[in-house]
Write an enzyme that holds these catalytic residues in place. Structure first.
Site, PDB file in Angstrom:
ATOM      1  N   HIS A  69     -11.835 -38.243  48.772  1.00 16.48           N
ATOM      2  CA  HIS A  69     -10.668 -36.945  47.956  1.00 16.48           C
ATOM      3  C   HIS A  69     -10.168 -35.742  49.028  1.00 16.48           C
ATOM      4  O   HIS A  69     -10.322 -34.388  48.630  1.00 16.48           O
ATOM      5  CB  HIS A  69     -11.610 -36.075  47.906  1.00 16.48           C
ATOM      6  CG  HIS A  69     -13.033 -37.198  46.301  1.00 16.48           C
ATOM      7  ND1 HIS A  69     -12.101 -37.299  45.628  1.00 16.48           N
ATOM      8  CD2 HIS A  69     -13.614 -37.790  46.551  1.00 16.48           C
ATOM      9  CE1 HIS A  69     -12.903 -38.407  44.053  1.00 16.48           C
ATOM     10  NE2 HIS A  69     -13.799 -38.287  45.168  1.00 16.48           N
ATOM     11  N   ASN A 142     -14.508 -37.402  37.696  1.00 19.46           N
ATOM     12  CA  ASN A 142     -13.816 -38.161  37.986  1.00 19.46           C
ATOM     13  C   ASN A 142     -12.989 -38.065  36.672  1.00 19.46           C
ATOM     14  O   ASN A 142     -13.297 -37.240  35.998  1.00 19.46           O
ATOM     15  CB  ASN A 142     -14.143 -39.302  38.684  1.00 19.46           C
ATOM     16  CG  ASN A 142     -14.058 -39.934  39.680  1.00 19.46           C
ATOM     17  OD1 ASN A 142     -13.352 -39.077  40.727  1.00 19.46           O
ATOM     18  ND2 ASN A 142     -14.718 -40.552  40.157  1.00 19.46           N
ATOM     19  N   TYR A 349     -22.865 -36.272  49.039  1.00 20.07           N
ATOM     20  CA  TYR A 349     -21.873 -34.881  49.344  1.00 20.07           C
ATOM     21  C   TYR A 349     -22.650 -33.407  50.050  1.00 20.07           C
ATOM     22  O   TYR A 349     -21.605 -32.943  50.922  1.00 20.07           O
ATOM     23  CB  TYR A 349     -21.847 -34.273  47.769  1.00 20.07           C
ATOM     24  CG  TYR A 349     -21.628 -35.259  47.083  1.00 20.07           C
ATOM     25  CD1 TYR A 349     -21.397 -37.154  47.095  1.00 20.07           C
ATOM     26  CD2 TYR A 349     -19.962 -34.983  47.173  1.00 20.07           C
ATOM     27  CE1 TYR A 349     -19.888 -37.342  45.987  1.00 20.07           C
ATOM     28  CE2 TYR A 349     -18.217 -35.697  45.942  1.00 20.07           C
ATOM     29  CZ  TYR A 349     -18.716 -36.971  46.221  1.00 20.07           C
ATOM     30  OH  TYR A 349     -18.486 -37.794  45.851  1.00 20.07           O
TER      31      TYR A 349
END
Length: 499
Positions: A69, A142, A349
């Site tokens: 990303h 997404n 993350y």
């Protein structure tokens, strides 16, 4: 004379011998594809050191660009509740119709670098940060409702095949299809990705999905499994493969910025699917498998609210580049499910952001929960910018009035079934939903899908092509044979491989 121990060799699908995978300390790995979980469905176990080592290393493979990303765009706005859902969740920002919550949204491509095209065939990240009164809630989704894999142990390997070859530094279609042809769970996602949904015309013209299953808990301590859906009000618009190849490489970023700059808004209607928890054990598909959807006919969409983007960032680096999202950012009333991939992302993350932005990334303005004061005993670290707790106590428990935990926010217990182990999900059904999706495509959509796949597979080794075609064949015979005809591979060759 010293003698070194030799690693055990095992056979690969091509009959070649290779060394056993090891940890960085040299210990052998029992499985490189299955997370250590409590029972077949999960949740994950912290004692899985190899997963922690593998994903933590992966999180640090790029400096300072995001590992995935990397290229994105973002905007501020708000979320407004339009329908009553408090019977499902006690989350404060969903408590009543008309309630508005400030948000920041970052859109992105996944595999490309910062200078890559907005129109590469790639999933699009759709990450939302809700600045709620109970802290920040991040929905890190997404534009497609499923994902390639369901076990986080495979995530670094999957991403490596979407990136560049380590020798040539070129995109490697052979690696991409080699991995997918050895991972049958990818077929559903590939069927979506290589349709024109894989090349949306703008960020405003695509849907959004939470992908994972989450758990809602209401004030009565009743729980429900849910999936998030965001439907664009601007309508779906996509590019064909040829159009995407010639489009402005910054076109989606430019469109979002210019649209809002001119006074426009980007809007989506927000829905959930709701599954009673008792049905999770009996549903025909594993409800925690992110490579699958819940059929709308089984669990229809329930309206929740609307999401509106109406303000551009003042500074791209400050707000978009430094924005940090993690599925670990949950609020009371919304909890994680046993979804193994979600369990892995909860660690990965936040760990990536600590590496990319530093341990105090949550204090940056775009990440700071400004509706809720941060109260804990974490101190020091690079880029501490908020006074570092001043002269207050930095340990717990203490006798001096420091913040304490709140048992009322304890997560609802998860019923565990089975033994710990590295196992596949039950009810895999890797090809059924891909076949169902193919059947609802129009003739034009089928032609585009199969042409896109065949074009991408042309430079790939024949053995890999045939192996991949065997998966498409099990999803739908016509699906596979259209691709095979373009590639010059016969049905007989596919059947011979499958026999």
């Amino acid at each position: 004379m010293s003698v070194r121990n030799k690693s055990k060799v095992t056979a690969s699908p091509k009959g070649k011998l290779h060394q056993t995978i090891s940890t960085n300390s040299g210990a052998p790995i029992p499985s490189n594809e299955h997370l250590l979980t409590a029972g077949d469905r999960g949740p994950a176990l912290l004692q899985d050191y190899f997963f922690i080592e593998k994903i933590a290393h992966f999180d640090r493979e790029r400096i300072p660009e995001r590992v995935v990303h990397a290229k994105g765009a973002g905007a501020f706005g708000y979320f407004e509740v339009t329908h009553e859902v408090s019977k499902y969740t006690k989350a404060d920002f969903l408590r009543e119709v008309g309630l508005k919550t400030d948000i920041f949204v970052r859109f992105s491509t996944v595999g490309g670098e910062k200078g890559s095209s907005d129109f590469d065939r790639d999933p699009r990240g759709f990450a939302i940060k809700f600045y709620t009164q109970e802290g920040n809630y991040d929905l890190v989704g997404n534009n497609l409702p499923v994902f390639f894999i369901r076990d986080p142990l495979k995530f670094p390997d999957m991403v490596h095949t979407h990136k560049r070859n380590p020798q040539s530094n070129l995109k490697d279609a052979n690696a991409f299809w080699d991995f997918n042809s050895l991972s049958p769970e990818t077929v559903h996602m590939l069927t979506m990705l290589f349709s024109d949904r894989g090349t949306p015309k703008t960020y405003r013209n695509m849907h959004g999905f939470g992908v994972h299953t989450f758990k809602f808990v209401n004030k009565k301590n009743e729980s429900f499994f849910i999936k998030w859906h965001l439907k664009t009000d601007a309508g779906i618009q996509t590019y064909s493969a040829s159009e995407a190849a010639h489009a402005d490489v910054d076109g989606a970023t430019r469109d979002l910025f210019e649209h809002i700059k001119k006074g426009g808004k980007a809007t989506w209607k927000v829905y959930i699917q709701v599954m009673p928890t008792k049905e999770a054990n009996t549903y025909k598909y594993n409800p925690f498998d992110p490579t699958k959807v819940w059929l709308y006919s089984d669990y229809p969409l329930i309206p929740v609210g609307k999401l509106i983007l109406n303000r551009n960032p003042e500074n791209f680096f400050q707000d978009v580049e430094q924005a940090a999202f993690t599925p670990a950012n949950l609020v009371p009333g919304i909890e994680a499910s046993p979804d193994k991939l979600l369990q892995g992302r909860i660690f990965s993350y936040a760990d990536t952001q600590r590496h990319r932005l530093g341990p105090n990334y949550a204090l940056l303005p775009v990440n700071c929960p400004y509706s809720k004061k941060i109260s804990n005993y974490q101190r020091d670290g690079a880029m501490r910018i908020d006074g570092n707790g001043g002269s207050t106590i930095n340990y717990s428990p203490n006798s001096y009035g420091g913040p304490r935990s709140n048992p009322l926010t304890t997560e609802q217990p998860i019923a565990l079934v089975g033994n710990s182990g590295r196992t596949e999900y039950p009810k895999k059904d890797d090809f059924v939903q891909a076949g169902l999706l193919y059947e609802v495509f129009s003739e034009e959509e089928k032609k585009a899908l199969t042409s896109n796949i065949a074009g991408h597979m042309k430079p790939v080794e024949k053995e890999i092509k045939v192996r991949q075609l065997s998966y498409f064949y099990q999803a739908n015979k016509d699906y596979a044979l259209r691709i095979a005809n373009i590639l010059g591979i016969s049905e007989k060759e596919i059947k011979a491989y499958m026999s």
